[in-house]
Design a protein around this motif. Structure first.
Motif, PDB file in Angstrom:
ATOM      1  N   GLU A  54      33.264  31.547  14.721  1.00 20.19           N
ATOM      2  CA  GLU A  54      32.630  30.274  14.368  1.00 20.19           C
ATOM      3  C   GLU A  54      33.433  29.104  14.944  1.00 20.19           C
ATOM      4  OE1 GLU A  54      30.883  28.587  10.234  1.00 20.19           O
ATOM      5  OE2 GLU A  54      33.053  28.905  10.278  1.00 20.19           O
ATOM      6  N   ALA A  55      34.760  29.194  14.831  1.00 19.29           N
ATOM      7  CA  ALA A  55      35.625  28.138  15.371  1.00 19.29           C
ATOM      8  C   ALA A  55      35.550  28.076  16.893  1.00 19.29           C
ATOM      9  CB  ALA A  55      37.070  28.362  14.929  1.00 19.29           C
ATOM     10  N   GLU A  56      35.237  29.206  17.513  1.00 17.24           N
ATOM     11  CA  GLU A  56      35.117  29.253  18.977  1.00 17.24           C
ATOM     12  C   GLU A  56      33.751  28.762  19.461  1.00 17.24           C
ATOM     13  OE1 GLU A  56      37.354  30.177  21.520  1.00 17.24           O
ATOM     14  OE2 GLU A  56      38.781  29.887  19.884  1.00 17.24           O
ATOM     15  N   GLY A  57      32.882  28.379  18.523  1.00 13.80           N
ATOM     16  CA  GLY A  57      31.608  27.784  18.900  1.00 13.80           C
ATOM     17  C   GLY A  57      30.405  28.720  18.876  1.00 13.80           C
ATOM     18  N   PHE A  58      30.572  29.945  18.420  1.00 12.49           N
ATOM     19  CA  PHE A  58      29.445  30.873  18.343  1.00 12.49           C
ATOM     20  C   PHE A  58      28.641  30.619  17.072  1.00 12.49           C
ATOM     21  CE2 PHE A  58      32.501  33.054  21.025  1.00 12.49           C
ATOM     22  CZ  PHE A  58      31.700  33.494  22.060  1.00 12.49           C
ATOM     23  N   GLN A  59      27.345  30.910  17.169  1.00  9.75           N
ATOM     24  CA  GLN A  59      26.496  30.863  15.978  1.00  9.75           C
ATOM     25  C   GLN A  59      26.640  32.229  15.314  1.00  9.75           C
ATOM     26  OE1 GLN A  59      22.326  30.504  16.747  1.00  9.75           O
ATOM     27  NE2 GLN A  59      21.840  30.101  14.615  1.00  9.75           N
ATOM     28  N   CYS A  60      27.271  32.263  14.140  1.00  7.92           N
ATOM     29  CA  CYS A  60      27.561  33.531  13.472  1.00  7.92           C
ATOM     30  C   CYS A  60      26.559  33.783  12.356  1.00  7.92           C
ATOM     31  CB  CYS A  60      28.980  33.517  12.907  1.00  7.92           C
ATOM     32  SG  CYS A  60      30.241  33.401  14.177  1.00  7.92           S
ATOM     33  N   TRP A  61      26.064  34.998  12.323  1.00 12.83           N
ATOM     34  CA  TRP A  61      25.145  35.423  11.266  1.00 12.83           C
ATOM     35  C   TRP A  61      25.814  36.530  10.477  1.00 12.83           C
ATOM     36  CZ3 TRP A  61      19.215  35.879  12.114  1.00 12.83           C
ATOM     37  CH2 TRP A  61      18.711  34.651  12.555  1.00 12.83           C
ATOM     38  N   LEU A  62      25.871  36.342   9.198  1.00  8.41           N
ATOM     39  CA  LEU A  62      26.371  37.378   8.303  1.00  8.41           C
ATOM     40  C   LEU A  62      25.158  38.064   7.701  1.00  8.41           C
ATOM     41  CD1 LEU A  62      28.942  38.563   6.993  1.00  8.41           C
ATOM     42  CD2 LEU A  62      28.577  36.971   5.112  1.00  8.41           C
ATOM     43  N   LEU A  63      25.047  39.370   7.917  1.00  9.70           N
ATOM     44  CA  LEU A  63      23.864  40.107   7.480  1.00  9.70           C
ATOM     45  C   LEU A  63      24.197  40.983   6.282  1.00  9.70           C
ATOM     46  CD1 LEU A  63      22.497  41.158  10.984  1.00  9.70           C
ATOM     47  CD2 LEU A  63      21.897  39.159   9.615  1.00  9.70           C
ATOM     48  N   ASN A  64      23.315  40.962   5.305  1.00 13.73           N
ATOM     49  CA  ASN A  64      23.470  41.777   4.112  1.00 13.73           C
ATOM     50  C   ASN A  64      23.239  43.240   4.491  1.00 13.73           C
ATOM     51  OD1 ASN A  64      23.156  43.121   1.641  1.00 13.73           O
ATOM     52  ND2 ASN A  64      22.355  41.273   0.672  1.00 13.73           N
ATOM     53  N   ALA A  65      24.173  44.113   4.123  1.00 15.93           N
ATOM     54  CA  ALA A  65      24.105  45.528   4.513  1.00 15.93           C
ATOM     55  C   ALA A  65      22.831  46.204   4.015  1.00 15.93           C
ATOM     56  CB  ALA A  65      25.331  46.266   3.994  1.00 15.93           C
ATOM     57  N   THR A  66      22.363  45.817   2.839  1.00 14.16           N
ATOM     58  CA  THR A  66      21.146  46.465   2.307  1.00 14.16           C
ATOM     59  C   THR A  66      19.899  46.059   3.088  1.00 14.16           C
ATOM     60  OG1 THR A  66      20.852  44.710   0.673  1.00 14.16           O
ATOM     61  CG2 THR A  66      22.066  46.661  -0.028  1.00 14.16           C
ATOM     62  N   HIS A  67      19.940  44.899   3.752  1.00 12.69           N
ATOM     63  CA  HIS A  67      18.775  44.441   4.517  1.00 12.69           C
ATOM     64  C   HIS A  67      18.712  45.034   5.918  1.00 12.69           C
ATOM     65  CE1 HIS A  67      18.830  40.570   1.866  1.00 12.69           C
ATOM     66  NE2 HIS A  67      18.334  41.608   1.231  1.00 12.69           N
ATOM     67  N   VAL A  68      19.809  45.547   6.395  1.00 11.01           N
ATOM     68  CA  VAL A  68      19.843  46.070   7.769  1.00 11.01           C
ATOM     69  C   VAL A  68      20.197  47.550   7.807  1.00 11.01           C
ATOM     70  CG1 VAL A  68      20.351  43.880   8.890  1.00 11.01           C
ATOM     71  CG2 VAL A  68      22.232  45.279   8.062  1.00 11.01           C
ATOM     72  N   LYS A  69      19.751  48.277   6.794  1.00 14.04           N
ATOM     73  CA  LYS A  69      20.049  49.709   6.764  1.00 14.04           C
ATOM     74  C   LYS A  69      19.532  50.362   8.040  1.00 14.04           C
ATOM     75  CE  LYS A  69      20.362  50.682   1.919  1.00 14.04           C
ATOM     76  NZ  LYS A  69      19.775  51.297   0.757  1.00 14.04           N
ATOM     77  N   ASN A  70      20.355  51.247   8.528  1.00 17.44           N
ATOM     78  CA  ASN A  70      19.974  51.975   9.729  1.00 17.44           C
ATOM     79  C   ASN A  70      18.881  52.995   9.386  1.00 17.44           C
ATOM     80  OD1 ASN A  70      20.045  52.940  12.348  1.00 17.44           O
ATOM     81  ND2 ASN A  70      22.287  52.945  12.416  1.00 17.44           N
ATOM     82  N   VAL A  71      18.231  53.499  10.410  1.00 16.30           N
ATOM     83  CA  VAL A  71      17.153  54.465  10.204  1.00 16.30           C
ATOM     84  C   VAL A  71      17.742  55.750   9.626  1.00 16.30           C
ATOM     85  CG1 VAL A  71      15.342  55.780  11.352  1.00 16.30           C
ATOM     86  CG2 VAL A  71      15.903  53.473  12.128  1.00 16.30           C
ATOM     87  N   PRO A  72      17.160  56.269   8.532  1.00 13.06           N
ATOM     88  CA  PRO A  72      17.683  57.502   7.939  1.00 13.06           C
ATOM     89  C   PRO A  72      17.580  58.669   8.915  1.00 13.06           C
ATOM     90  CG  PRO A  72      16.008  56.478   6.519  1.00 13.06           C
ATOM     91  CD  PRO A  72      16.026  55.721   7.799  1.00 13.06           C
ATOM     92  N   GLY A  73      18.563  59.560   8.817  1.00 12.78           N
ATOM     93  CA  GLY A  73      18.546  60.744   9.661  1.00 12.78           C
ATOM     94  C   GLY A  73      19.289  60.571  10.968  1.00 12.78           C
TER      95      GLY A  73
END
Length: 192
Positions: free
Chosen positions: A33-52
């Motif tokens: 963030e200090a280096e100027g990037f737009q940082c997104w913090l994602l909730n782990a439950t919202h970005v669960k990977n595909v099962p299996g």
């Protein structure tokens, strides 16, 4: 981390996504963030990977990039830097107050164990009168009448209760009480 920021910038990356895991995300998030990037913090439950599918850090990173690229979720709220500073200071102040309260309770218990009952006479043993009596005890004063003379204000009229409250303790002084009282007195004077 700075090399990572340089490589991301060279690759034309402007937005970075990361999974919120405990506090591990904070240093990376704040640095990028200090280096100027737009940082997104994602909730782990919202970005669960595909099962299996196998779960590795590399595959998770690829999945987060796809989630971000396709707009499949929104970032979690991370307060702006001034608010984070204010929160940190508030939390630190709260912990100092808790520590001060614990020390006061500990000193009160030590004094009671040594048969010094300042609270019999004073509602606040850390008020002006209570601190004056504590300072005298720390300095080695053992005369109950002298200690009673230190009472101020309304407490002045209850001199006998002050003298009576410390009278028993004079027969059983404890070095531990004196050391702890000195330590507490120094902290109190510094405003901790």
């Amino acid at each position: 981390m700075l090399r990572l920021a340089d490589r991301l910038r060279e690759s034309g990356v402007t937005r970075v996504a990361m999974e919120a895991t405990s506090d591990y995300w904070k240093p990376v998030f704040y640095l990028l963030e200090a280096e100027g990037f737009q940082c997104w913090l994602l909730n782990a439950t919202h970005v669960k990977n595909v099962p299996g599918r196998p779960k590795t850090d590399k595959l998770d990173a690829v999945w987060l990039a796809k989630v971000l690229e396709r707009g499949m979720c929104a970032p979690s709220f991370v307060p702006p830097k001034p608010i984070r500073r204010l929160r940190d200071l508030t939390r630190y102040r709260r912990s100092l107050i808790r520590d001060r309260t614990r020390e006061k309770q500990r000193l009160k218990k030590l004094l009671e164990d040594a048969q010094i009952k300042l609270l019999v006479a004073a509602s606040d043993m850390f008020g002006v009168s209570g601190r004056a009596i504590l300072a005298a005890l720390i300095a080695g004063q053992r005369d109950p009448q002298v200690l009673a003379e230190l009472a101020r204000g309304r407490l002045r009229f209850e001199d006998q209760s002050v003298a009576g409250g410390v009278d028993r303790s004079l027969r059983t002084p404890r070095a531990v009480v004196r050391q702890d009282a000195r330590c507490h007195d120094r902290r109190h004077r510094r405003g901790e």
